[in-house]
Design a protein around this motif. Structure first.
Motif, PDB file in Angstrom:
ATOM      1  N   ARG A  75    -121.297  15.372   6.199  1.00 14.88           N
ATOM      2  CA  ARG A  75    -120.665  14.199   5.605  1.00 14.88           C
ATOM      3  C   ARG A  75    -120.037  14.512   4.247  1.00 14.88           C
ATOM      4  O   ARG A  75    -119.191  13.752   3.763  1.00 14.88           O
ATOM      5  N   LEU A  76    -120.451  15.623   3.638  1.00 12.45           N
ATOM      6  CA  LEU A  76    -119.836  16.081   2.392  1.00 12.45           C
ATOM      7  C   LEU A  76    -118.712  17.065   2.654  1.00 12.45           C
ATOM      8  O   LEU A  76    -117.656  16.982   2.027  1.00 12.45           O
ATOM      9  N   TYR A  96    -111.942  12.517  -0.207  1.00 15.49           N
ATOM     10  CA  TYR A  96    -112.558  13.330  -1.253  1.00 15.49           C
ATOM     11  C   TYR A  96    -113.402  12.459  -2.190  1.00 15.49           C
ATOM     12  O   TYR A  96    -114.507  12.835  -2.573  1.00 15.49           O
ATOM     13  N   ARG A  97    -112.862  11.301  -2.562  1.00 16.31           N
ATOM     14  CA  ARG A  97    -113.626  10.401  -3.428  1.00 16.31           C
ATOM     15  C   ARG A  97    -114.889   9.912  -2.724  1.00 16.31           C
ATOM     16  O   ARG A  97    -115.942   9.744  -3.343  1.00 16.31           O
ATOM     17  N   HIS A  98    -114.769   9.685  -1.420  1.00 15.12           N
ATOM     18  CA  HIS A  98    -115.940   9.271  -0.651  1.00 15.12           C
ATOM     19  C   HIS A  98    -117.023  10.347  -0.710  1.00 15.12           C
ATOM     20  O   HIS A  98    -118.207  10.039  -0.920  1.00 15.12           O
ATOM     21  N   ALA A  99    -116.631  11.621  -0.544  1.00 16.20           N
ATOM     22  CA  ALA A  99    -117.606  12.715  -0.610  1.00 16.20           C
ATOM     23  C   ALA A  99    -118.245  12.781  -1.987  1.00 16.20           C
ATOM     24  O   ALA A  99    -119.460  13.001  -2.116  1.00 16.20           O
ATOM     25  N   ALA A 100    -117.441  12.588  -3.029  1.00 16.35           N
ATOM     26  CA  ALA A 100    -117.984  12.627  -4.391  1.00 16.35           C
ATOM     27  C   ALA A 100    -118.978  11.486  -4.612  1.00 16.35           C
ATOM     28  O   ALA A 100    -120.037  11.685  -5.223  1.00 16.35           O
ATOM     29  N   THR A 175    -112.705  17.192  -6.560  1.00 17.32           N
ATOM     30  CA  THR A 175    -113.192  15.821  -6.677  1.00 17.32           C
ATOM     31  C   THR A 175    -114.716  15.762  -6.739  1.00 17.32           C
ATOM     32  O   THR A 175    -115.288  14.982  -7.507  1.00 17.32           O
ATOM     33  N   THR A 176    -115.383  16.581  -5.932  1.00 22.10           N
ATOM     34  CA  THR A 176    -116.853  16.562  -5.940  1.00 22.10           C
ATOM     35  C   THR A 176    -117.437  17.371  -7.082  1.00 22.10           C
ATOM     36  O   THR A 176    -118.604  17.192  -7.438  1.00 22.10           O
TER      37      THR A 176
END
Length: 460
Positions: A75-76, A96-100, A175-176
């Motif tokens: 999921r990352l 990318y923001r979701h992963a962060a 991003t992360t």
């Protein structure tokens, strides 16, 4: 596989003190870091939150990993947020923001936690194998490696990269602000780092888990200053070959350049697994192609349009293992050979072509060994000249397993092109000359599992 050793153009020791964080001016510089690791009490099992590297996860496998545990690391590394409220598909920045956000929430919830002090991590894999002993043992060191370009001659790539996957990984890491999975690099040391590894595995590991493929994984932390100094002295005389992770290494380089205005930057290092192949040789396998928009009958017809090109096609018996055996036999005779199939258990052995066609289609500014690689001839002669296939993800797929390529050809109505593995000595010789192979020419393994240890740049 064998990386260039210090004996082949030995690299001078930087002569630094026994400081494990000392940055070498030549050779490999591997620093300890505070690893982020899953808290076992907060997840189902450690095996359920791990994943293969991002680029070998197929759609079906991705779904299985996502459902194995809500905190699976896939999921990352392959984030897939819910569609936007207006029903539109999320763009890359949103993913990318979701992963962060996910990484941050897992830290806040205690699903992931940083280790108390910086460490190098000894990583062991025991993989079921058909060879003697019934398993393949691999051990190496996970750490934060100083990032340097090809011109430095310390980390040697052996394959070209594609812009789109590099841009994707850059966006995710930027991003992360984290190294989510280790690259696989090989080297040949003088024994110091290996001695530390062998002493470490006599102690109780930080974690032990067995993944669904039967591979047993163990991880230890090395924090003793003397042991770290011994590793540092050994690696300072070595250079490494990228075995797996060329796109992610290019990601490291790009992000390092973005942050070069910083005097001391965590972007100057990237997480890798270093394996001394003098002790633990890697396996090398082929990466196969699927030509989504080229049906097999059209592929075969095009091969017969110019008899002077010298392509020879022979139908061979299945099943798949038999076809791959026939391919291996053909390669023993020298020259180029491929297996073509539409995924219907019918196989065609393709051999050739004439030298005149190679002279007309393959670039002449590379060594002869490079010009005769199957991947070179496939892309320069077959794809560009004979079949006229555009070089893009809508037309060409890359699969690590022959069976998966066969299945994908059947699903798409295209043609699977199955390749024979490149000899590891060829890879090494070309890399030492500064010559990269066509992208996706090799698959080295065993590959490290993703999710056992992560590196946050927020921790330095």
């Amino acid at each position: 596989m064998s990386a260039p050793s210090a004996g082949n153009g030995a690299l001078a020791s930087p002569g630094g003190p026994g400081d494990p964080g000392h940055v070498a001016t030549a050779g490999l510089s591997l620093s300890p870091f505070r690893g982020l690791r899953y808290v076992p009490e907060r997840v189902g099992t450690l095996a359920a939150v791990t994943s293969p590297p991002y680029d070998v996860v197929d759609p079906q496998g991705r779904l299985g990993l996502e459902t194995a545990d809500p905190h699976n690391v896939v999921r990352l590394i392959l984030p897939r947020p819910e569609p936007e409220d207006n029903g539109e598909r999320p763009d890359r920045d949103t993913r990318y923001r979701h992963a962060a956000r996910l990484l941050k929430s897992w830290l806040n919830e205690g699903v992931l936690a940083p280790d108390p002090q910086p460490a190098l991590y000894v990583y062991e894999q025991r993989t079921p194998d058909d060879g003697p002993g019934g398993e393949l043992l691999q051990r190496g060191l996970i750490g934060a490696l100083a990032v340097s370009g090809r011109e430095g001659g310390v980390v040697l790539p052996h394959e070209d990269v594609m812009p789109r996957p590099v841009a994707d990984r850059v966006g995710l890491m930027r991003t992360t602000r984290a190294n989510l999975e280790p690259l696989l690099l090989t080297y040949r040391g003088k024994g110091g780092a290996s001695a530390v590894i062998e002493r470490t595995v006599d102690h109780e590991p930080l974690l032990t888990t067995t993944t669904s493929d039967g591979t047993r994984h163990r991880l230890w932390a090395v924090t003793d200053p003397g042991e770290l100094a011994e590793v540092s002295r050994d690696l300072a005389t070595c250079r490494a070959l990228i075995a797996d992770g060329h796109h992610r290494w290019e990601m490291y380089l790009r992000l390092q350049r973005e942050h070069r205005h910083l005097s001391f930057s965590p972007w100057d290092r990237g997480m890798v697994l270093l394996v001394d192949t003098a002790r633990y040789p890697l396996r090398v396998r082929a990466i196969h192609r699927v030509l989504y928009r080229l049906p097999l009958e059209r592929a075969l017809a095009a091969l017969g349009e110019s008899p002077e090109d010298g392509w020879r096609v022979r139908r061979i018996e299945g099943p798949l293992d038999g076809a791959l055996d026939a391919l291996a036999t053909a390669k023993q005779d020298g020259g180029n050979a491929f297996v073509l199939t539409a995924g219907d258990s019918v196989y065609h052995l393709l051999t050739g072509p004439e030298e005149a066609l190679l002279d007309a289609t393959v670039p002449k500014d590379k060594p002869a060994e490079w010009r005769r690689l199957d991947a070179t001839v496939l892309h320069a002669t077959l794809l560009e000249h004979t079949w006229r296939i555009p070089d893009g993800p809508d037309d060409i797929g890359y699969l690590h397993a022959a069976a998966a390529a066969e299945h994908e050809a059947a699903r798409s109505g295209g043609t699977a092109v199955l390749l024979h593995p490149v000899d590891e000595g060829v890879v090494r010789r070309l890399a030492e000359q500064g010559v990269t192979m066509p992208r996706k020419s090799t698959s080295f393994g065993p590959k490290p599992a993703t999710g056992l240890v992560l590196r946050s740049l927020e921790l330095g």
